[in-house]
Write an enzyme that holds these catalytic residues in place. Structure first.
Site, mmCIF file in Angstrom:
data_model
loop_
_atom_site.group_PDB
_atom_site.id
_atom_site.type_symbol
_atom_site.label_atom_id
_atom_site.label_comp_id
_atom_site.label_asym_id
_atom_site.label_seq_id
_atom_site.Cartn_x
_atom_site.Cartn_y
_atom_site.Cartn_z
ATOM 1 N N SER A 177 0.841 -1.203 0.000
ATOM 2 C CA SER A 177 0.000 0.000 0.000
ATOM 3 C C SER A 177 0.871 1.246 0.000
ATOM 4 O O SER A 177 1.896 1.296 0.684
ATOM 5 C CB SER A 177 -0.897 0.029 1.234
ATOM 6 N N TYR B 45 -1.459 -1.121 10.163
ATOM 7 C CA TYR B 45 -1.631 -1.529 8.755
ATOM 8 C C TYR B 45 -0.331 -1.341 7.986
ATOM 9 O O TYR B 45 0.115 -2.241 7.260
ATOM 10 C CB TYR B 45 -2.753 -0.686 8.145
HETATM 11 P P1 NAP Z 1 -11.781 -5.331 -0.095
HETATM 12 O O1 NAP Z 1 -12.653 -4.697 -1.134
HETATM 13 O O2 NAP Z 1 -12.111 -5.133 1.341
HETATM 14 O O3 NAP Z 1 -11.702 -6.913 -0.421
HETATM 15 C C1 NAP Z 1 -10.937 -7.717 0.418
HETATM 16 C C2 NAP Z 1 -10.905 -9.133 -0.103
HETATM 17 O O4 NAP Z 1 -10.038 -9.891 0.763
HETATM 18 C C3 NAP Z 1 -12.247 -9.835 -0.109
HETATM 19 O O5 NAP Z 1 -12.310 -10.684 -1.230
HETATM 20 C C4 NAP Z 1 -12.207 -10.668 1.176
HETATM 21 O O6 NAP Z 1 -12.996 -11.855 1.127
HETATM 22 C C5 NAP Z 1 -10.731 -11.039 1.215
HETATM 23 N N1 NAP Z 1 -10.245 -11.421 2.530
HETATM 24 C C6 NAP Z 1 -10.296 -10.712 3.694
HETATM 25 N N2 NAP Z 1 -9.755 -11.429 4.693
HETATM 26 C C7 NAP Z 1 -9.359 -12.624 4.153
HETATM 27 C C8 NAP Z 1 -8.755 -13.788 4.666
HETATM 28 N N3 NAP Z 1 -8.447 -13.902 5.964
HETATM 29 N N4 NAP Z 1 -8.507 -14.824 3.818
HETATM 30 C C9 NAP Z 1 -8.847 -14.744 2.504
HETATM 31 N N5 NAP Z 1 -9.422 -13.654 1.955
HETATM 32 C C10 NAP Z 1 -9.688 -12.613 2.779
HETATM 33 O O7 NAP Z 1 -10.258 -4.869 -0.252
HETATM 34 P P2 NAP Z 1 -9.486 -4.174 -1.506
HETATM 35 O O8 NAP Z 1 -9.612 -2.717 -1.375
HETATM 36 O O9 NAP Z 1 -9.880 -4.842 -2.764
HETATM 37 O O10 NAP Z 1 -7.968 -4.526 -1.121
HETATM 38 C C11 NAP Z 1 -7.234 -5.564 -1.744
HETATM 39 C C12 NAP Z 1 -5.773 -5.419 -1.354
HETATM 40 O O11 NAP Z 1 -5.273 -4.145 -1.803
HETATM 41 C C13 NAP Z 1 -5.515 -5.486 0.164
HETATM 42 O O12 NAP Z 1 -4.317 -6.203 0.397
HETATM 43 C C14 NAP Z 1 -5.316 -4.022 0.532
HETATM 44 O O13 NAP Z 1 -4.512 -3.863 1.690
HETATM 45 C C15 NAP Z 1 -4.655 -3.483 -0.714
HETATM 46 N N6 NAP Z 1 -4.808 -2.028 -0.892
HETATM 47 C C16 NAP Z 1 -6.052 -1.484 -1.036
HETATM 48 C C17 NAP Z 1 -6.157 -0.096 -1.186
HETATM 49 C C18 NAP Z 1 -7.505 0.594 -1.330
HETATM 50 O O14 NAP Z 1 -7.546 1.829 -1.232
HETATM 51 N N7 NAP Z 1 -8.600 -0.105 -1.562
HETATM 52 C C19 NAP Z 1 -5.012 0.697 -1.194
HETATM 53 C C20 NAP Z 1 -3.777 0.088 -1.042
HETATM 54 C C21 NAP Z 1 -3.675 -1.278 -0.894
HETATM 55 P P3 NAP Z 1 -14.548 -11.872 1.631
HETATM 56 O O15 NAP Z 1 -15.341 -11.163 0.553
HETATM 57 O O16 NAP Z 1 -14.876 -13.323 1.711
HETATM 58 O O17 NAP Z 1 -14.593 -11.144 2.923
#
Ligand code: NAP
Length: 247
Positions: free
Chosen positions: A142, A155
């Site tokens: 991130s 985080y």
């Molecule tokens: P999100 O919309 O909250 O989706 C999270 C996903 O992770 C969901 O599919 C969830 O499954 C799954 N998950 C959560 N806990 C898990 C576990 N213990 N085992 C397996 N799967 C699990 O998140 P996102 O924004 O797409 O983020 C994806 C990645 O990008 C993360 O690593 C995050 O830190 C990184 N990131 C995001 C942002 C942002 O602004 N969005 C910025 C920087 C980095 P369920 O649906 O079954 O709960």
């Protein structure tokens, strides 16, 4: 389900929604068979599999909590059994709950490190044992790591570890033609970023990068696809910040 020996297989953790689901759609467009891992959201994971299989792809959904070693072992075994050897691993599963360090409970600390850091450790170790030579591993970090905003200490700690794993693991896989890189998005419009924020806070984040908008999942999926594809073959041990220039 049948797969040809030439179809490459990608496992995307946390792909039921958000960035992971968009990465899965993009990798299918690029010709991959995909395994959609999720933790609890079977309905969305199954709907994505239906969407992708109707489009002619090989796709399966596999429930596994990446923080649990046994779940991750089962995840790799299921994907190999149903789709074949894994060529690309995208470590995307993650959680974010912002909280000042002094108010962070032991439970939140442990949960965030268990999923964001140990989850990546678990899949990396499994990948080393199972991968064919010549694979790609892409970890989601991130850009918050570079911003040092209050509320992000734990985080950011989990993602700093992921970046360290990325650099070292790329070297430990010497001789196997497996690249290991990280993609570090800035704010992306998904549940993880949007939940719990006011419209004003969202707009503040949207104005931060010189490109003056939030990232969209497609912005990140394209970068992951580059690292997973033939044009990304010479990039190894790097962290690629995809964030509209915010840091
Ligand atoms: P999100 O919309 O909250 O989706 C999270 C996903 O992770 C969901 O599919 C969830 O499954 C799954 N998950 C959560 N806990 C898990 C576990 N213990 N085992 C397996 N799967 C699990 O998140 P996102 O924004 O797409 O983020 C994806 C990645 O990008 C993360 O690593 C995050 O830190 C990184 N990131 C995001 C942002 C942002 O602004 N969005 C910025 C920087 C980095 P369920 O649906 O079954 O709960």
């Amino acid at each position: 389900m049948t797969t040809t020996t030439t179809t490459q297989v990608a496992l995307i953790t946390g792909a039921s929604r958000g960035i992971g689901a968009t990465i899965a759609r993009r990798l299918v467009r690029d010709g991959f068979a995909v395994a959609i891992n999720y933790a609890s959201n079977a309905t969305e994971a199954d709907a994505l599999v239906t969407e992708l299989t109707h489009a002619g792809a090989s796709a399966i959904a596999v429930k596994a909590d990446v923080s649990k070693v046994e779940d991750v072992r089962g995840l790799f075994a299921t994907v190999e059994e149903k789709l074949g050897k894994i060529d690309v691993l995208v470590n995307n599963a993650g959680i974010l709950k912002t909280m000042p360090l002094a108010q962070t409970s032991d439970e939140l600390f442990e949960q965030t490190f268990a999923i964001n850091t140990q989850g990546v450790f678990n899949t990396l170790r499994e990948a080393a044992a199972h991968f064919n030579d010549g694979g790609r591993i892409i970890n989601l970090s991130s850009t918050t790591l570079a911003l040092n905003l209050p509320g992000y200490a734990v985080y950011n700690g989990t993602k700093a570890a992921v970046e360290a794993f990325t650099r070292v693991f790329a070297k430990e896989l010497r001789g196997r033609r497996i690249t290991v890189n990280a993609v570090a998005p800035g704010p992306v419009a998904t549940d993880l970023f949007l939940n719990g924020k006011t419209e004003e806070q969202i707009q503040t984040f949207a104005k931060m990068p010189p490109l003056e908008r939030l990232g969209q999942p497609d912005d990140i999926a394209g970068v992951v696809a580059f690292l997973a594809g033939k044009d990304g073959a010479w990039v190894n041990g790097q962290v690629l910040r995809a964030n509209g220039g915010v840091a």
